[in-house]
Design a protein around this motif. Sequence first.
Motif, PDB file in Angstrom:
ATOM      1  N   ALA A  98       0.632  -1.184  -0.167  1.00 15.67           N
ATOM      2  CA  ALA A  98       0.163   0.029   0.253  1.00 15.67           C
ATOM      3  C   ALA A  98       0.642   1.506  -0.146  1.00 15.67           C
ATOM      4  O   ALA A  98       0.420   2.278  -0.586  1.00 15.67           O
ATOM      5  N   ASP A  99       2.260   1.458   0.481  1.00 16.76           N
ATOM      6  CA  ASP A  99       2.991   2.501   0.705  1.00 16.76           C
ATOM      7  C   ASP A  99       3.369   2.767  -0.393  1.00 16.76           C
ATOM      8  O   ASP A  99       3.769   3.845  -0.884  1.00 16.76           O
ATOM      9  N   LEU A 100       4.027   1.349  -1.034  1.00 14.01           N
ATOM     10  CA  LEU A 100       4.445   1.465  -2.307  1.00 14.01           C
ATOM     11  C   LEU A 100       3.643   2.335  -3.240  1.00 14.01           C
ATOM     12  O   LEU A 100       4.425   3.008  -4.429  1.00 14.01           O
ATOM     13  N   ASN A 101       2.750   1.272  -3.484  1.00  9.63           N
ATOM     14  CA  ASN A 101       1.693   2.313  -4.562  1.00  9.63           C
ATOM     15  C   ASN A 101       1.315   4.096  -4.023  1.00  9.63           C
ATOM     16  O   ASN A 101       1.045   4.658  -5.002  1.00  9.63           O
ATOM     17  N   GLN A 102       0.980   3.733  -3.477  1.00  9.99           N
ATOM     18  CA  GLN A 102       1.059   5.455  -2.219  1.00  9.99           C
ATOM     19  C   GLN A 102       2.051   6.490  -3.104  1.00  9.99           C
ATOM     20  O   GLN A 102       1.429   7.665  -3.404  1.00  9.99           O
ATOM     21  N   ALA A 103       3.625   5.781  -2.616  1.00 10.50           N
ATOM     22  CA  ALA A 103       3.857   6.888  -2.800  1.00 10.50           C
ATOM     23  C   ALA A 103       4.640   6.538  -4.691  1.00 10.50           C
ATOM     24  O   ALA A 103       4.646   7.604  -4.844  1.00 10.50           O
ATOM     25  N   ALA A 104       4.686   5.840  -5.340  1.00  9.39           N
ATOM     26  CA  ALA A 104       4.177   6.014  -7.087  1.00  9.39           C
ATOM     27  C   ALA A 104       3.119   6.748  -7.101  1.00  9.39           C
ATOM     28  O   ALA A 104       3.719   8.100  -7.851  1.00  9.39           O
ATOM     29  N   HIS A 105       1.928   7.495  -6.903  1.00  7.68           N
ATOM     30  CA  HIS A 105       1.519   7.858  -7.273  1.00  7.68           C
ATOM     31  C   HIS A 105       2.104   9.344  -6.781  1.00  7.68           C
ATOM     32  O   HIS A 105       1.433  10.506  -7.223  1.00  7.68           O
ATOM     33  N   ALA A 106       2.168  10.058  -5.528  1.00  8.22           N
ATOM     34  CA  ALA A 106       2.512  10.641  -4.862  1.00  8.22           C
ATOM     35  C   ALA A 106       3.638  11.299  -5.398  1.00  8.22           C
ATOM     36  O   ALA A 106       4.127  12.785  -5.742  1.00  8.22           O
ATOM     37  N   VAL A 107       4.759  11.023  -6.207  1.00 11.45           N
ATOM     38  CA  VAL A 107       6.182  11.510  -6.275  1.00 11.45           C
ATOM     39  C   VAL A 107       4.987  12.781  -8.150  1.00 11.45           C
ATOM     40  O   VAL A 107       5.419  13.683  -7.877  1.00 11.45           O
ATOM     41  N   ASN A 108       4.468  12.173  -8.310  1.00 14.34           N
ATOM     42  CA  ASN A 108       3.690  12.551  -9.840  1.00 14.34           C
ATOM     43  C   ASN A 108       2.162  13.352  -9.353  1.00 14.34           C
ATOM     44  O   ASN A 108       2.238  13.608 -10.042  1.00 14.34           O
TER      45      ASN A 108
END
Length: 456
Positions: A288-298
């Motif tokens: 969940a954190d990895l998916n959220q971080a991937a979206h937060a980058v952009n």
Amino acid sequence: MIPASAQERFGVLLDQVDAAYQEMQLLSSDGVGNRFRVEMAERLETQERLNRGLMYRVFGEVADPPDESGMLPELPVRLSMRLRIPPREVKRRMKLAGNICGRRQLSGPPLSPLLPAVADAVRSGRIGDDHVTAITKVLKKLPSATSADDRTDVETSLVREAERSDADIVTVVGQRIDDLFNPDGHLDEADRAQQRGVRLGPQRSDGLSRISGVVDPETRCYIEACAAAVRPGRYLPDGSVAELPDLRSVAQRCHDGIKLGLKLGIASGEMGSHRGHPVTVIVRTTLADLNQAAHAVNDPNVSMPSPARTGGDTALPMRDVIRMASDAIHYLAVFDGHTERPLYLGRQTRIATTDQRMICYARDGGCTRPNCTAPGYHCEVHHDDEWGKGGRTDADALFFGCGPDHKLLTLGRMSATVRSGRLAWTDGLSPPRINRVHHPDELLRGDPDPPNIESR
């Protein structure tokens, strides 16, 4: 005095000290006047030093008991847990006690302390811990060729100064003495080898860490070469290499040069293996954190999740995780946020023992013994049940334990059992406990250790 009588007398005296302190705490000192308060402060300071001298004697006897065959391996751990002091403080006290307490030999009378002048001053309460630290630092810096008589003279002089001055003055005097023995700063190879060392301080709340130490000439050459490679406009922190205006200071470029050298050294694959897998950075996080971080980058409207954790228990911001994973080879253990079941294990080669250590990194974080802060990088894998007794080499039966603590289990000094998928330890005197140090989030959920936890 026979041992039983000595125990009884010590107990009476300790009770009297406790009673005296309790009475003084309840007694008002509002009207005694500052002149008496100064006298009272002096006496309390002396009493604290006397107490410390007795404490060192006890620690010295624990480390080398005169009435037993030797110290049990688990005693330092038990002492740390009972006194609520870090294991490094237990080791420091035992080491200092070895220098200022009398030494026993197999036959013949006891030997005098290694630092007799310091020992006498500590025992009588004339100097405190800060004085001892300042004195031992000076003695440690003396050249290896210094004669025993000169060392004795230096020790005696510093103790004499400590009895009339504070530790800062003793440090200054020690520096002057060091100048006499090392006027040109010339040290031989043995001295350099003894003084080299780099200390990585604890990680601060902002993620930065302070590094300090002394490097030998060869190491300095490597650092200089790396720093030279990161000249203005080259190897910027974002990974770019462009001839652009560079606002970094000399110190910042040196930092980036060291980081570049370490990164390339690990990426080369020439650093061998560590406990079954190639030396590299190990990161653990949740899907969940990895998916959220991937979206937060952009997407600036998406918040960045909390940092991941490395095998060394370093907090690594998720933005850094994504950047590092894009151009370097890492072991990345991603776990489902609800079940903590391993979903994906990124690795260079498919080696069973590596996979199992990866699961230990993500599940345990570090040593599983309660109150032990050793990170996963410094841990061995413990079989529950023991391998020699038919234990399984399965992921749910393998747990992290640092070298010294793993040995306690192997020798039967402590025991452990699996409870709710985690390893719970006991010394036989208290209920089994699970180490929560590497899982601070669990401590925020109320009491993570209810009195009745069913084992598997």
